[in-house]
Design a protein around this motif. Structure first.
Motif, PDB file in Angstrom:
ATOM      1  N   SER A  73       2.220 -26.423  -6.368  1.00  0.00           N
ATOM      2  CA  SER A  73       3.872 -25.739  -6.317  1.00  0.00           C
ATOM      3  C   SER A  73       4.939 -26.258  -7.251  1.00  0.00           C
ATOM      4  O   SER A  73       4.628 -27.689  -7.427  1.00  0.00           O
ATOM      5  CB  SER A  73       4.738 -25.221  -4.501  1.00  0.00           C
ATOM      6  OG  SER A  73       5.418 -24.970  -5.585  1.00  0.00           O
ATOM      7  N   ASN A  74       5.050 -25.843  -8.007  1.00  0.00           N
ATOM      8  CA  ASN A  74       6.373 -26.484  -8.768  1.00  0.00           C
ATOM      9  C   ASN A  74       7.647 -26.062  -8.398  1.00  0.00           C
ATOM     10  O   ASN A  74       7.988 -27.210  -9.014  1.00  0.00           O
ATOM     11  CB  ASN A  74       6.542 -25.590 -10.362  1.00  0.00           C
ATOM     12  CG  ASN A  74       4.808 -25.546 -10.889  1.00  0.00           C
ATOM     13  OD1 ASN A  74       4.336 -26.508 -11.283  1.00  0.00           O
ATOM     14  ND2 ASN A  74       4.578 -24.536 -11.670  1.00  0.00           N
ATOM     15  N   ARG A  75       7.723 -26.445  -7.496  1.00  0.00           N
ATOM     16  CA  ARG A  75       9.202 -26.058  -6.533  1.00  0.00           C
ATOM     17  C   ARG A  75       9.400 -26.901  -5.773  1.00  0.00           C
ATOM     18  O   ARG A  75       8.445 -27.642  -5.163  1.00  0.00           O
ATOM     19  CB  ARG A  75       9.890 -24.528  -5.527  1.00  0.00           C
ATOM     20  CG  ARG A  75       8.834 -24.750  -4.524  1.00  0.00           C
ATOM     21  CD  ARG A  75       9.084 -23.496  -3.937  1.00  0.00           C
ATOM     22  NE  ARG A  75       7.932 -22.809  -2.595  1.00  0.00           N
ATOM     23  CZ  ARG A  75       7.875 -23.176  -1.436  1.00  0.00           C
ATOM     24  NH1 ARG A  75       9.143 -24.522  -1.344  1.00  0.00           N
ATOM     25  NH2 ARG A  75       7.492 -23.154  -0.721  1.00  0.00           N
ATOM     26  N   GLN A  76      10.826 -27.567  -6.016  1.00  0.00           N
ATOM     27  CA  GLN A  76      11.161 -28.720  -4.866  1.00  0.00           C
ATOM     28  C   GLN A  76      10.731 -28.219  -3.228  1.00  0.00           C
ATOM     29  O   GLN A  76      11.110 -26.555  -2.729  1.00  0.00           O
ATOM     30  CB  GLN A  76      12.261 -29.139  -4.902  1.00  0.00           C
ATOM     31  CG  GLN A  76      13.110 -29.535  -5.898  1.00  0.00           C
ATOM     32  CD  GLN A  76      12.775 -30.953  -5.983  1.00  0.00           C
ATOM     33  OE1 GLN A  76      11.561 -31.210  -6.736  1.00  0.00           O
ATOM     34  NE2 GLN A  76      12.698 -32.160  -5.544  1.00  0.00           N
ATOM     35  N   PRO A  77       9.883 -28.926  -1.997  1.00  0.00           N
ATOM     36  CA  PRO A  77       9.834 -28.788  -0.775  1.00  0.00           C
ATOM     37  C   PRO A  77      11.594 -28.425  -0.579  1.00  0.00           C
ATOM     38  O   PRO A  77      12.508 -29.614  -0.378  1.00  0.00           O
ATOM     39  CB  PRO A  77       9.382 -29.957   0.059  1.00  0.00           C
ATOM     40  CG  PRO A  77       9.947 -30.802  -1.373  1.00  0.00           C
ATOM     41  CD  PRO A  77       9.894 -29.676  -2.451  1.00  0.00           C
ATOM     42  N   ARG A  78      11.472 -28.034   0.901  1.00  0.00           N
ATOM     43  CA  ARG A  78      12.927 -27.875   1.341  1.00  0.00           C
ATOM     44  C   ARG A  78      12.789 -28.858   2.931  1.00  0.00           C
ATOM     45  O   ARG A  78      14.128 -28.818   2.866  1.00  0.00           O
ATOM     46  CB  ARG A  78      13.117 -26.199   2.080  1.00  0.00           C
ATOM     47  CG  ARG A  78      12.774 -24.967   0.791  1.00  0.00           C
ATOM     48  CD  ARG A  78      12.817 -24.111   1.281  1.00  0.00           C
ATOM     49  NE  ARG A  78      11.377 -23.728   1.656  1.00  0.00           N
ATOM     50  CZ  ARG A  78      10.955 -22.114   2.339  1.00  0.00           C
ATOM     51  NH1 ARG A  78      11.604 -21.547   1.852  1.00  0.00           N
ATOM     52  NH2 ARG A  78       9.767 -22.342   2.428  1.00  0.00           N
ATOM     53  N   ASN A  79      12.167 -28.950   2.972  1.00  0.00           N
ATOM     54  CA  ASN A  79      12.003 -30.655   3.985  1.00  0.00           C
ATOM     55  C   ASN A  79      11.432 -31.151   3.971  1.00  0.00           C
ATOM     56  O   ASN A  79      10.257 -30.938   3.104  1.00  0.00           O
ATOM     57  CB  ASN A  79      12.706 -29.193   5.237  1.00  0.00           C
ATOM     58  CG  ASN A  79      11.168 -28.356   5.394  1.00  0.00           C
ATOM     59  OD1 ASN A  79      10.127 -28.576   5.439  1.00  0.00           O
ATOM     60  ND2 ASN A  79      11.736 -27.154   5.746  1.00  0.00           N
ATOM     61  N   LEU A  80      10.881 -32.095   4.900  1.00  0.00           N
ATOM     62  CA  LEU A  80      10.106 -33.525   5.104  1.00  0.00           C
ATOM     63  C   LEU A  80       8.709 -32.501   4.989  1.00  0.00           C
ATOM     64  O   LEU A  80       7.871 -33.048   4.271  1.00  0.00           O
ATOM     65  CB  LEU A  80      10.498 -34.125   5.843  1.00  0.00           C
ATOM     66  CG  LEU A  80      11.423 -34.831   5.859  1.00  0.00           C
ATOM     67  CD1 LEU A  80      11.667 -36.294   6.176  1.00  0.00           C
ATOM     68  CD2 LEU A  80      10.608 -35.364   4.357  1.00  0.00           C
ATOM     69  N   SER A  81       8.097 -31.311   6.727  1.00  0.00           N
ATOM     70  CA  SER A  81       7.058 -31.002   7.129  1.00  0.00           C
ATOM     71  C   SER A  81       6.876 -30.020   5.853  1.00  0.00           C
ATOM     72  O   SER A  81       5.538 -30.146   5.641  1.00  0.00           O
ATOM     73  CB  SER A  81       7.966 -30.155   8.302  1.00  0.00           C
ATOM     74  OG  SER A  81       6.688 -29.564   8.032  1.00  0.00           O
ATOM     75  N   GLU A  82       7.645 -29.402   4.362  1.00  0.00           N
ATOM     76  CA  GLU A  82       7.106 -28.662   3.707  1.00  0.00           C
ATOM     77  C   GLU A  82       6.131 -30.170   2.285  1.00  0.00           C
ATOM     78  O   GLU A  82       5.455 -29.654   1.686  1.00  0.00           O
ATOM     79  CB  GLU A  82       8.177 -28.096   2.714  1.00  0.00           C
ATOM     80  CG  GLU A  82       6.795 -26.421   1.748  1.00  0.00           C
ATOM     81  CD  GLU A  82       8.851 -25.896   1.602  1.00  0.00           C
ATOM     82  OE1 GLU A  82       9.243 -25.821   0.926  1.00  0.00           O
ATOM     83  OE2 GLU A  82       8.922 -25.126   2.409  1.00  0.00           O
ATOM     84  N   ALA A  83       7.406 -31.154   2.385  1.00  0.00           N
ATOM     85  CA  ALA A  83       7.402 -31.844   1.165  1.00  0.00           C
ATOM     86  C   ALA A  83       5.560 -32.386   1.683  1.00  0.00           C
ATOM     87  O   ALA A  83       4.481 -32.453   0.542  1.00  0.00           O
ATOM     88  CB  ALA A  83       7.950 -32.942   1.190  1.00  0.00           C
ATOM     89  N   LYS A  84       4.895 -32.636   2.967  1.00  0.00           N
ATOM     90  CA  LYS A  84       3.531 -33.345   2.940  1.00  0.00           C
ATOM     91  C   LYS A  84       2.872 -32.586   3.042  1.00  0.00           C
ATOM     92  O   LYS A  84       1.775 -32.686   2.581  1.00  0.00           O
ATOM     93  CB  LYS A  84       4.022 -33.547   5.106  1.00  0.00           C
ATOM     94  CG  LYS A  84       3.289 -34.193   5.156  1.00  0.00           C
ATOM     95  CD  LYS A  84       3.529 -34.885   6.831  1.00  0.00           C
ATOM     96  CE  LYS A  84       1.487 -35.879   7.209  1.00  0.00           C
ATOM     97  NZ  LYS A  84       2.100 -36.903   8.738  1.00  0.00           N
TER      98      LYS A  84
END
Length: 202
Positions: A73-84
């Motif tokens: 994804s090109n968007r920023q993750p909203r939280n650490l779970s999504e980032a992981k």
């Protein structure tokens, strides 16, 4: 008409990229000639020079396409779970396309891949930017943290693929996530002991 032309250009570039990957299995990038690449790709020299100036230009395009597909994804993750989850997607793509990744790691100047890794890892730190100690840090300190993360993370991925380290994408994600999380927490002055724990409690 324009759409068909664009599709024709994309097909030509893909054929040249696939031809380059085939040749890279047996020789280094600087040992490949335009004539040789055109023969393997089924493309004439005039067509090659219509799209590229050098073999290196084809390699750069190939590298950029690989990085683009490795980025969920090109968007920023909203939280650490999504980032992981996003990081695991990147690791999975690299693992599933290990032979291509191996060739790119071997012939790459590392510039584009390192930059993309920097963008990916920076998103983790961005999740902590509102913490008091983070907002107190100067821009140069943050920039160096990002550089440290991207360089270390990139080299970890490179070692994983080139040395065929027997780790799954999920395990590599846990390692990267814990390293990144530890650095982010350290920069905030927090206890980093929980960073050694993976999401499944290992």
């Amino acid at each position: 008409m324009e759409k068909k032309e664009n599709q024709r250009i994309q097909l030509t570039k893909r054929m040249l990229q696939e031809g380059l990957l085939q040749l890279l299995q047996t020789k280094p990038l600087d040992g490949i000639t335009v004539t040789e690449l055109c023969r393997v790709s089924g493309i004439n020299r005039a067509t090659f020079y219509r799209h590229y100036k050098t073999i290196h230009d084809v390699q750069v395009d190939l590298e950029r396409d690989f990085i683009k597909h490795a980025s969920p994804s090109n968007r920023q993750p909203r939280n650490l779970s999504e980032a992981k989850k996003m990081l695991e997607g990147t690791c999975s793509y690299i693992y599933e396309h290990a032979e291509t990744a191996k060739l790119l790691f071997l012939c790459s100047t590392d510039e584009d891949m390192t930059r993309r890794t920097n963008e990916l890892f920076q998103s983790f730190v961005e999740l902590h930017k509102n913490e008091p100690t983070i907002t107190d840090m100067d821009r140069e300190s943050l920039r160096m943290i990002f550089s440290f993360m991207s360089g270390g993370g990139y080299n970890l991925l490179r070692q994983w693929i080139l040395e065929d380290v027997p780790k799954t994408p999920q395990e590599i994600t846990d390692i990267l996530f814990n390293i990144i999380y530890s650095i982010a927490q350290s920069s905030e002055g927090h206890n980093t002991s929980r960073a050694v724990l993976s999401s499944n409690g290992r």
